[in-house]
Write a protein that holds these residues in place. Structure first.
Motif, PDB file in Angstrom:
ATOM      1  N   ASP A 186       4.846   4.632  -7.277  1.00 37.02           N
ATOM      2  CA  ASP A 186       4.156   3.459  -7.811  1.00 37.02           C
ATOM      3  C   ASP A 186       4.984   2.181  -7.719  1.00 37.02           C
ATOM      4  O   ASP A 186       4.480   1.121  -7.379  1.00 37.02           O
ATOM      5  CB  ASP A 186       3.670   3.699  -9.240  1.00 37.02           C
ATOM      6  CG  ASP A 186       4.734   4.236 -10.177  1.00 37.02           C
ATOM      7  OD1 ASP A 186       5.915   4.309  -9.794  1.00 37.02           O
ATOM      8  OD2 ASP A 186       4.371   4.596 -11.317  1.00 37.02           O
ATOM      9  N   SER A 194       3.038  -0.319  -5.167  1.00 41.72           N
ATOM     10  CA  SER A 194       1.890   0.140  -4.391  1.00 41.72           C
ATOM     11  C   SER A 194       0.621  -0.107  -5.207  1.00 41.72           C
ATOM     12  O   SER A 194       0.418   0.504  -6.258  1.00 41.72           O
ATOM     13  CB  SER A 194       1.998   1.626  -4.061  1.00 41.72           C
ATOM     14  OG  SER A 194       0.769   2.062  -3.503  1.00 41.72           O
ATOM     15  N   ASP A 251       0.842  -1.199   0.000  1.00 42.69           N
ATOM     16  CA  ASP A 251       0.000   0.000   0.000  1.00 42.69           C
ATOM     17  C   ASP A 251       0.883   1.257   0.000  1.00 42.69           C
ATOM     18  O   ASP A 251       2.107   1.175   0.078  1.00 42.69           O
ATOM     19  CB  ASP A 251      -0.952   0.000   1.195  1.00 42.69           C
ATOM     20  CG  ASP A 251      -0.239  -0.114   2.540  1.00 42.69           C
ATOM     21  OD1 ASP A 251       0.957   0.230   2.642  1.00 42.69           O
ATOM     22  OD2 ASP A 251      -0.879  -0.547   3.510  1.00 42.69           O
ATOM     23  N   ASP A 252       0.237   2.401  -0.099  1.00 37.11           N
ATOM     24  CA  ASP A 252       0.975   3.672  -0.159  1.00 37.11           C
ATOM     25  C   ASP A 252       1.795   3.936   1.104  1.00 37.11           C
ATOM     26  O   ASP A 252       2.900   4.477   1.026  1.00 37.11           O
ATOM     27  CB  ASP A 252       0.009   4.845  -0.379  1.00 37.11           C
ATOM     28  CG  ASP A 252      -0.398   5.008  -1.826  1.00 37.11           C
ATOM     29  OD1 ASP A 252       0.183   4.329  -2.703  1.00 37.11           O
ATOM     30  OD2 ASP A 252      -1.313   5.816  -2.089  1.00 37.11           O
ATOM     31  N   PRO A 265       4.553   8.634  -1.415  1.00 36.18           N
ATOM     32  CA  PRO A 265       4.366   7.335  -2.054  1.00 36.18           C
ATOM     33  C   PRO A 265       4.806   7.393  -3.515  1.00 36.18           C
ATOM     34  O   PRO A 265       4.867   8.468  -4.121  1.00 36.18           O
ATOM     35  CB  PRO A 265       2.863   7.077  -1.949  1.00 36.18           C
ATOM     36  CG  PRO A 265       2.237   8.334  -1.498  1.00 36.18           C
ATOM     37  CD  PRO A 265       3.308   9.281  -1.060  1.00 36.18           C
ATOM     38  N   GLN A 284       5.739   4.469   0.802  1.00 37.89           N
ATOM     39  CA  GLN A 284       6.239   5.786   1.175  1.00 37.89           C
ATOM     40  C   GLN A 284       7.381   5.654   2.178  1.00 37.89           C
ATOM     41  O   GLN A 284       8.392   6.355   2.071  1.00 37.89           O
ATOM     42  CB  GLN A 284       5.123   6.645   1.770  1.00 37.89           C
ATOM     43  CG  GLN A 284       5.604   8.031   2.183  1.00 37.89           C
ATOM     44  CD  GLN A 284       4.469   8.968   2.558  1.00 37.89           C
ATOM     45  OE1 GLN A 284       3.305   8.693   2.283  1.00 37.89           O
ATOM     46  NE2 GLN A 284       4.811  10.079   3.182  1.00 37.89           N
ATOM     47  N   GLU A 327      -2.335   0.684  -4.237  1.00 35.13           N
ATOM     48  CA  GLU A 327      -3.158   1.901  -4.130  1.00 35.13           C
ATOM     49  C   GLU A 327      -2.808   2.909  -5.228  1.00 35.13           C
ATOM     50  O   GLU A 327      -3.690   3.455  -5.887  1.00 35.13           O
ATOM     51  CB  GLU A 327      -2.986   2.555  -2.763  1.00 35.13           C
ATOM     52  CG  GLU A 327      -3.660   1.811  -1.642  1.00 35.13           C
ATOM     53  CD  GLU A 327      -3.457   2.497  -0.307  1.00 35.13           C
ATOM     54  OE1 GLU A 327      -4.482   2.831   0.324  1.00 35.13           O
ATOM     55  OE2 GLU A 327      -2.285   2.699   0.100  1.00 35.13           O
ATOM     56  N   THR A 328      -1.526   3.152  -5.417  1.00 37.09           N
ATOM     57  CA  THR A 328      -1.103   4.075  -6.471  1.00 37.09           C
ATOM     58  C   THR A 328      -1.443   3.503  -7.838  1.00 37.09           C
ATOM     59  O   THR A 328      -1.906   4.224  -8.726  1.00 37.09           O
ATOM     60  CB  THR A 328       0.407   4.386  -6.368  1.00 37.09           C
ATOM     61  OG1 THR A 328       0.648   5.008  -5.102  1.00 37.09           O
ATOM     62  CG2 THR A 328       0.863   5.314  -7.470  1.00 37.09           C
TER      63      THR A 328
END
Length: 164
Positions: free
Chosen positions: A75, A105, A56-57, A73, A61, A107-108
């Motif tokens: 990708d 990620s 995840d982000d 964050p 990050q 999310e990204t």
């Protein structure tokens, strides 16, 4: 060609790509790329190993901050093992060559998937990470375009279309 792949997916509800599919894709990509070092095959027996983490982000990050000093964050991150330890010839003969780690990620990737779908975006990012593991980089626009063209070739090879 043998590819040993460790897939860690912290977001299984978001990504529907099975570990077997990832293995097939990476095997096809490495077969297509035929990695070389100074004009000779990178690994005489064509046995490779790499790690793929879908996260995840928040986690990416933290990695981006720790390793690239960018507190945001991103990708995809690639940690190439060949940049750190060059394997000895006798090691190459018996063991799979460990290429490194790719972290994506999800999310990204979901936010960036608008022109296509999440599966294609994840494959796009994995191909980008693999190229980095093999020594590709994009310090300028011309090298970035070459890398993006190569990513397109890799996705087409596994039946995905991601025109950028």
């Amino acid at each position: 060609m043998q590819v040993e792949l460790s897939v860690q997916d912290c977001c299984p509800q978001n990504s529907s790509i099975q570990p077997e599919t990832w293995e097939i894709w990476f095997r096809q990509w490495l077969d297509l790329l035929k990695p070389e070092l100074d004009g000779a095959p990178l690994h005489p027996q064509e046995n490779y190993e790499l790690s793929l983490r879908l996260t995840d982000d928040r986690e990416i990050q933290s990695l981006n901050q720790n390793y690239r000093h960018k507190d945001q964050p991103t990708d995809v991150l690639a940690f190439a093992s060949l940049e750190v330890d060059c394997p000895q010839i006798d090691e190459l003969e018996t063991e799979p060559l460990y290429l490194g780690d790719i972290v994506i990620s999800v999310e990204t990737a979901e936010r960036q998937a608008a022109p296509h779908n999440l599966e294609t975006e994840l494959a796009w990012l994995a191909a980008h990470g693999l190229l980095h593991l093999l020594g590709w980089d994009h310090p300028d626009d011309a090298s970035l375009l070459r890398m993006l063209d190569q990513q397109q070739i890799l996705l087409n090879a596994v039946g995905l279309d991601a025109k950028r």
